[in-house]
Motif scaffolding. Structure first.
Motif, PDB file in Angstrom:
ATOM      1  N   ILE A 135      29.750  55.990  21.045  1.00 48.95           N
ATOM      2  CA  ILE A 135      30.618  54.852  21.342  1.00 48.95           C
ATOM      3  C   ILE A 135      29.876  53.947  22.312  1.00 48.95           C
ATOM      4  CG2 ILE A 135      32.795  54.089  22.353  1.00 48.95           C
ATOM      5  CD1 ILE A 135      33.925  56.886  21.569  1.00 48.95           C
ATOM      6  N   ALA A 136      29.711  52.696  21.943  1.00 47.82           N
ATOM      7  CA  ALA A 136      29.027  51.725  22.804  1.00 47.82           C
ATOM      8  C   ALA A 136      30.056  50.770  23.381  1.00 47.82           C
ATOM      9  CB  ALA A 136      27.969  50.963  22.023  1.00 47.82           C
ATOM     10  N   ILE A 137      30.110  50.699  24.704  1.00 49.16           N
ATOM     11  CA  ILE A 137      31.052  49.797  25.373  1.00 49.16           C
ATOM     12  C   ILE A 137      30.307  48.540  25.796  1.00 49.16           C
ATOM     13  CG2 ILE A 137      32.617  49.499  27.320  1.00 49.16           C
ATOM     14  CD1 ILE A 137      33.057  52.521  27.301  1.00 49.16           C
ATOM     15  N   ALA A 138      30.709  47.423  25.231  1.00 52.85           N
ATOM     16  CA  ALA A 138      30.119  46.118  25.554  1.00 52.85           C
ATOM     17  C   ALA A 138      31.261  45.117  25.658  1.00 52.85           C
ATOM     18  CB  ALA A 138      29.108  45.711  24.487  1.00 52.85           C
ATOM     19  N   ALA A 139      32.214  45.449  26.511  1.00 56.35           N
ATOM     20  CA  ALA A 139      33.482  44.731  26.554  1.00 56.35           C
ATOM     21  C   ALA A 139      33.457  43.475  27.406  1.00 56.35           C
ATOM     22  CB  ALA A 139      34.576  45.672  27.069  1.00 56.35           C
ATOM     23  N   GLY A 140      32.343  43.186  28.072  1.00 55.27           N
ATOM     24  CA  GLY A 140      32.252  41.960  28.849  1.00 55.27           C
ATOM     25  C   GLY A 140      33.037  42.021  30.147  1.00 55.27           C
ATOM     26  N   ALA A 141      33.376  40.842  30.668  1.00 60.83           N
ATOM     27  CA  ALA A 141      34.064  40.749  31.955  1.00 60.83           C
ATOM     28  C   ALA A 141      35.128  39.673  31.890  1.00 60.83           C
ATOM     29  CB  ALA A 141      33.058  40.436  33.067  1.00 60.83           C
ATOM     30  N   HIS A 142      36.002  39.672  32.888  1.00 56.07           N
ATOM     31  CA  HIS A 142      37.022  38.631  33.006  1.00 56.07           C
ATOM     32  C   HIS A 142      37.217  38.322  34.481  1.00 56.07           C
ATOM     33  CE1 HIS A 142      39.765  41.691  34.399  1.00 56.07           C
ATOM     34  NE2 HIS A 142      39.692  42.346  33.261  1.00 56.07           N
ATOM     35  N   PRO A 143      37.919  37.224  34.805  1.00 56.43           N
ATOM     36  CA  PRO A 143      38.090  36.869  36.205  1.00 56.43           C
ATOM     37  C   PRO A 143      38.740  38.005  37.015  1.00 56.43           C
ATOM     38  CG  PRO A 143      38.698  35.019  34.827  1.00 56.43           C
ATOM     39  CD  PRO A 143      38.467  36.177  33.908  1.00 56.43           C
ATOM     40  N   ARG A 144      38.248  38.183  38.223  1.00 56.45           N
ATOM     41  CA  ARG A 144      38.779  39.200  39.121  1.00 56.45           C
ATOM     42  C   ARG A 144      40.248  38.895  39.449  1.00 56.45           C
ATOM     43  NH1 ARG A 144      35.933  42.257  42.500  1.00 56.45           N
ATOM     44  NH2 ARG A 144      34.081  40.953  42.174  1.00 56.45           N
ATOM     45  N   PRO A 145      41.133  39.882  39.415  1.00 53.10           N
ATOM     46  CA  PRO A 145      42.538  39.621  39.767  1.00 53.10           C
ATOM     47  C   PRO A 145      42.656  39.094  41.201  1.00 53.10           C
ATOM     48  CG  PRO A 145      42.311  41.760  38.692  1.00 53.10           C
ATOM     49  CD  PRO A 145      40.916  41.270  38.955  1.00 53.10           C
ATOM     50  N   LEU A 146      43.528  38.110  41.379  1.00 51.97           N
ATOM     51  CA  LEU A 146      43.776  37.536  42.700  1.00 51.97           C
ATOM     52  C   LEU A 146      45.092  38.090  43.240  1.00 51.97           C
ATOM     53  CD1 LEU A 146      42.870  33.796  41.986  1.00 51.97           C
ATOM     54  CD2 LEU A 146      41.452  35.500  43.161  1.00 51.97           C
ATOM     55  N   ASP A 147      45.022  38.748  44.360  1.00 55.83           N
ATOM     56  CA  ASP A 147      46.201  39.389  44.945  1.00 55.83           C
ATOM     57  C   ASP A 147      46.797  38.501  46.032  1.00 55.83           C
ATOM     58  OD1 ASP A 147      48.158  41.183  45.567  1.00 55.83           O
ATOM     59  OD2 ASP A 147      46.873  42.479  46.789  1.00 55.83           O
ATOM     60  N   VAL A 148      47.328  37.347  45.617  1.00 54.84           N
ATOM     61  CA  VAL A 148      47.957  36.416  46.553  1.00 54.84           C
ATOM     62  C   VAL A 148      49.221  35.861  45.907  1.00 54.84           C
ATOM     63  CG1 VAL A 148      45.773  35.751  47.643  1.00 54.84           C
ATOM     64  CG2 VAL A 148      46.671  34.406  45.710  1.00 54.84           C
ATOM     65  N   PRO A 149      50.180  35.409  46.704  1.00 53.67           N
ATOM     66  CA  PRO A 149      51.352  34.758  46.131  1.00 53.67           C
ATOM     67  C   PRO A 149      50.947  33.520  45.327  1.00 53.67           C
ATOM     68  CG  PRO A 149      51.743  35.300  48.439  1.00 53.67           C
ATOM     69  CD  PRO A 149      50.291  35.554  48.172  1.00 53.67           C
ATOM     70  N   GLY A 150      51.504  33.401  44.133  1.00 49.70           N
ATOM     71  CA  GLY A 150      51.198  32.250  43.292  1.00 49.70           C
ATOM     72  C   GLY A 150      49.946  32.404  42.462  1.00 49.70           C
ATOM     73  N   ALA A 151      49.420  33.621  42.377  1.00 51.30           N
ATOM     74  CA  ALA A 151      48.193  33.834  41.594  1.00 51.30           C
ATOM     75  C   ALA A 151      48.382  33.430  40.142  1.00 51.30           C
ATOM     76  CB  ALA A 151      47.759  35.293  41.684  1.00 51.30           C
ATOM     77  N   ASP A 152      49.620  33.507  39.640  1.00 48.51           N
ATOM     78  CA  ASP A 152      49.883  33.142  38.250  1.00 48.51           C
ATOM     79  C   ASP A 152      49.753  31.647  37.999  1.00 48.51           C
ATOM     80  OD1 ASP A 152      52.253  33.093  39.958  1.00 48.51           O
ATOM     81  OD2 ASP A 152      53.332  32.420  38.187  1.00 48.51           O
ATOM     82  N   LEU A 153      49.674  30.864  39.075  1.00 57.88           N
ATOM     83  CA  LEU A 153      49.499  29.417  38.937  1.00 57.88           C
ATOM     84  C   LEU A 153      48.031  29.011  38.872  1.00 57.88           C
ATOM     85  CD1 LEU A 153      52.175  28.255  41.544  1.00 57.88           C
ATOM     86  CD2 LEU A 153      52.415  28.356  39.045  1.00 57.88           C
ATOM     87  N   VAL A 154      47.142  29.978  39.057  1.00 60.13           N
ATOM     88  CA  VAL A 154      45.706  29.705  39.044  1.00 60.13           C
ATOM     89  C   VAL A 154      45.181  29.822  37.615  1.00 60.13           C
ATOM     90  CG1 VAL A 154      43.456  30.394  39.939  1.00 60.13           C
ATOM     91  CG2 VAL A 154      45.482  30.563  41.402  1.00 60.13           C
ATOM     92  N   THR A 155      44.460  28.817  37.165  1.00 58.10           N
ATOM     93  CA  THR A 155      43.922  28.791  35.809  1.00 58.10           C
ATOM     94  C   THR A 155      42.630  29.606  35.723  1.00 58.10           C
ATOM     95  OG1 THR A 155      44.837  26.596  35.379  1.00 58.10           O
ATOM     96  CG2 THR A 155      42.989  27.288  33.998  1.00 58.10           C
ATOM     97  N   PRO A 156      42.531  30.573  34.806  1.00 55.89           N
ATOM     98  CA  PRO A 156      41.276  31.326  34.662  1.00 55.89           C
ATOM     99  C   PRO A 156      40.122  30.397  34.309  1.00 55.89           C
ATOM    100  CG  PRO A 156      43.069  32.355  33.424  1.00 55.89           C
ATOM    101  CD  PRO A 156      43.566  31.018  33.862  1.00 55.89           C
ATOM    102  N   SER A 157      38.954  30.723  34.799  1.00 57.50           N
ATOM    103  CA  SER A 157      37.788  29.882  34.516  1.00 57.50           C
ATOM    104  C   SER A 157      37.536  29.764  33.018  1.00 57.50           C
ATOM    105  CB  SER A 157      36.546  30.441  35.223  1.00 57.50           C
ATOM    106  OG  SER A 157      36.322  31.794  34.853  1.00 57.50           O
ATOM    107  N   ASP A 158      37.892  30.811  32.248  1.00 57.21           N
ATOM    108  CA  ASP A 158      37.697  30.759  30.794  1.00 57.21           C
ATOM    109  C   ASP A 158      38.413  29.560  30.172  1.00 57.21           C
ATOM    110  OD1 ASP A 158      36.440  33.157  31.219  1.00 57.21           O
ATOM    111  OD2 ASP A 158      37.933  34.386  30.185  1.00 57.21           O
ATOM    112  N   ASP A 159      39.567  29.203  30.744  1.00 57.29           N
ATOM    113  CA  ASP A 159      40.391  28.150  30.142  1.00 57.29           C
ATOM    114  C   ASP A 159      39.913  26.744  30.486  1.00 57.29           C
ATOM    115  OD1 ASP A 159      41.883  30.251  29.217  1.00 57.29           O
ATOM    116  OD2 ASP A 159      43.559  29.962  30.601  1.00 57.29           O
ATOM    117  N   PHE A 160      39.037  26.617  31.480  1.00 58.10           N
ATOM    118  CA  PHE A 160      38.559  25.292  31.874  1.00 58.10           C
ATOM    119  C   PHE A 160      37.883  24.582  30.712  1.00 58.10           C
ATOM    120  CE2 PHE A 160      35.391  22.371  33.614  1.00 58.10           C
ATOM    121  CZ  PHE A 160      36.142  21.660  34.544  1.00 58.10           C
TER     122      PHE A 160
END
Length: 456
Positions: free
Chosen positions: A133-158
């Motif tokens: 089994i080869a894992i090459a799953a890549g990466a994603h933005p680090r979770p932000l543990d602050v109030p309102g983190a859901d209002l932050v746009t992931p860099s992928d979406d820019f």
């Protein structure tokens, strides 16, 4: 449904694709799966679309830099048109990638993969068993543990914004934030970068970074250090960002807040514990063969490896190492000692090898030669004034140990220094008497970088 394979690949980016294709070409029964669109980060959410946006920003910068030098007139970025052009590169990728797998006889799956044993992975309603089994799953933005983190746009979406807002705050002072900020600023947005500690672009030489920060500020980018994110809230006028140390917080108003505060391996949903795959907060623990230290059936390529620099060329080389080790029995080891890196701003900055700080920490005696090349006609002729270099050379052997550059085309020039470091070349090997570099060119300017170091 239960199916058996010789190899299952998790991830369809550059690393996973290469592993699947090469192992299938060697006669293995191969399956591949992805929880997102086929193609991976580089093709869909990274290098390729980034280069399209950065190319437009560089074109605008070059024309503006030549204003009053024979190139009159205004130029601007049409954001919707630019994104439409960018999508001509990205939109066809998933279909083409999946079709190429099927033509090669590779079985394709879609959905979140979860280990169900050391050699078993569940994908949707299917259970896949594989010798490797080869894992090459890549990466994603680090979770932000602050109030309102859901209002932050992931860099992928820019990359896929339909319109570019007037005020943008980038969280994090790494290469993602700087690259996007340079594009946004050239397109007319008011941009701010918030860095949690005192240094931005920590992987690059601080003196080169200082030059880049100056260049950034000159085009209107507000670079704020010691500004850890505290919260994001929605207001009637947009978004309000609070950042800073306790008691010294500042408020930044924005229309868009973009996450550029680092990326982590996209492995949290794989249930690696069920596959006896050891991890830590940085990723999967592997040996020098890129094989899991706890489950010999598992190999890792690219960002999921906790030691990976998370760069596309590294992932490609990892893939080739994994292929050889699967097919021939652990015959190649990974080495990340010489990896050039570039931040695609305007001008770009590049680095390879040792920094001054690393050389001092390791106790390596070296000669440091730094300078400014903005006066060179190759740079004056295009109006670029932020051009500099720093070279580290071994005092005894005269081998090149490190190179740090800022200026036009340094993303190409840095590869010459990478080659020199990899093959133990000396500054004399790079001199004009050894190689008559093409002239005039940015590579030829190496002559001026090494002149004080060459044996006369």
């Amino acid at each position: 449904m239960e199916r058996e394979y010789d190899l299952l690949v998790i991830g369809t980016g550059v690393a996973g694709s290469d592993i699947a294709w090469h192992c299938r070409a060697a006669g293995m029964r191969v399956a591949i799966t992805d929880s997102r669109d086929y193609g991976g980060t580089c093709a869909l959410r990274g290098c390729v679309p980034k280069r399209v946006l950065a190319g437009a920003a560089a074109a605008v910068a070059r024309i503006r830099d030549l204003s009053g030098r024979g190139v009159p007139g205004e130029v601007s970025i049409d954001w919707p048109q630019l994104v439409a052009f960018e999508r001509t590169f990205t939109d066809p990728v998933p279909r083409r990638k999946e079709e190429s797998f099927r033509r090669a006889g590779i079985h394709t799956y879609h959905g979140s993969a979860r280990f169900a044993g050391e050699n078993r992975v569940a994908v949707g309603g299917d259970t896949l068993t594989a010798r490797y089994i080869a894992i090459a799953a890549g990466a994603h933005p680090r979770p932000l543990d602050v109030p309102g983190a859901d209002l932050v746009t992931p860099s992928d979406d820019f990359f896929y914004l339909e319109a570019l807002p007037g005020r943008i705050v980038f969280v994090g002072g790494g290469y993602i934030s700087f690259e996007f900020a340079h594009v946004a600023a050239r397109a007319g947005s008011a941009t701010t970068i918030l860095q949690r500690d005192g240094r931005v672009l920590t992987g690059f030489d601080p003196d080169i970074v200082d030059r880049l920060v100056l260049a950034s500020k000159e085009i209107g980018i507000d670079v704020q250090v010691h500004m850890p994110l505290v919260s994001v809230e929605r207001t009637a006028a947009g978004l309000r960002v609070r950042a800073g140390r306790a008691g010294e917080e500042k408020v930044f108003d924005a229309d868009l807040v973009v996450h550029g505060a680092g990326r982590v391996p996209a492995i949290e949903g794989l249930d690696l514990a069920a596959g006896n795959v050891e991890t830590d907060r940085r990723g999967i623990a592997v040996n020098e063969y890129l094989q899991s230290v706890s489950n010999p059936a598992v190999y890792v390529a690219g960002d999921a490896n906790r030691a990976s620099p998370q760069l596309t060329p590294v992932a490609v080389r990892d893939a080739h190492i994994v292929v050889d080790n699967i097919l021939h029995g652990n015959v190649r080891t990974a080495d990340y000692s010489v990896v050039p890196s570039v931040v695609f701003t305007t001008p770009p900055a590049a680095s390879v090898g040792l920094t001054e700080a690393a050389a001092k920490e390791k106790g390596i005696p070296c000669i440091v030669n730094a300078g400014d090349l903005s006066g060179r006609f190759t740079n004056r002729s295009i109006g670029e004034k932020h051009v500099g270099y720093k070279l580290l050379v071994d005092g005894d052997s005269r081998r090149v140990l490190g190179a740090h550059l800022i200026g036009p085309h340094v993303e190409e020039v840095i590869n010459v220094f990478a080659l020199a470091i990899r093959h133990d070349l000396t500054v004399d090997d790079l001199a004009l008497d050894a190689i008559p570099w093409a002239y005039p060119s940015s590579v030829y300017d190496i002559i001026h970088m090494i002149y004080p170091l060459v044996r006369k």
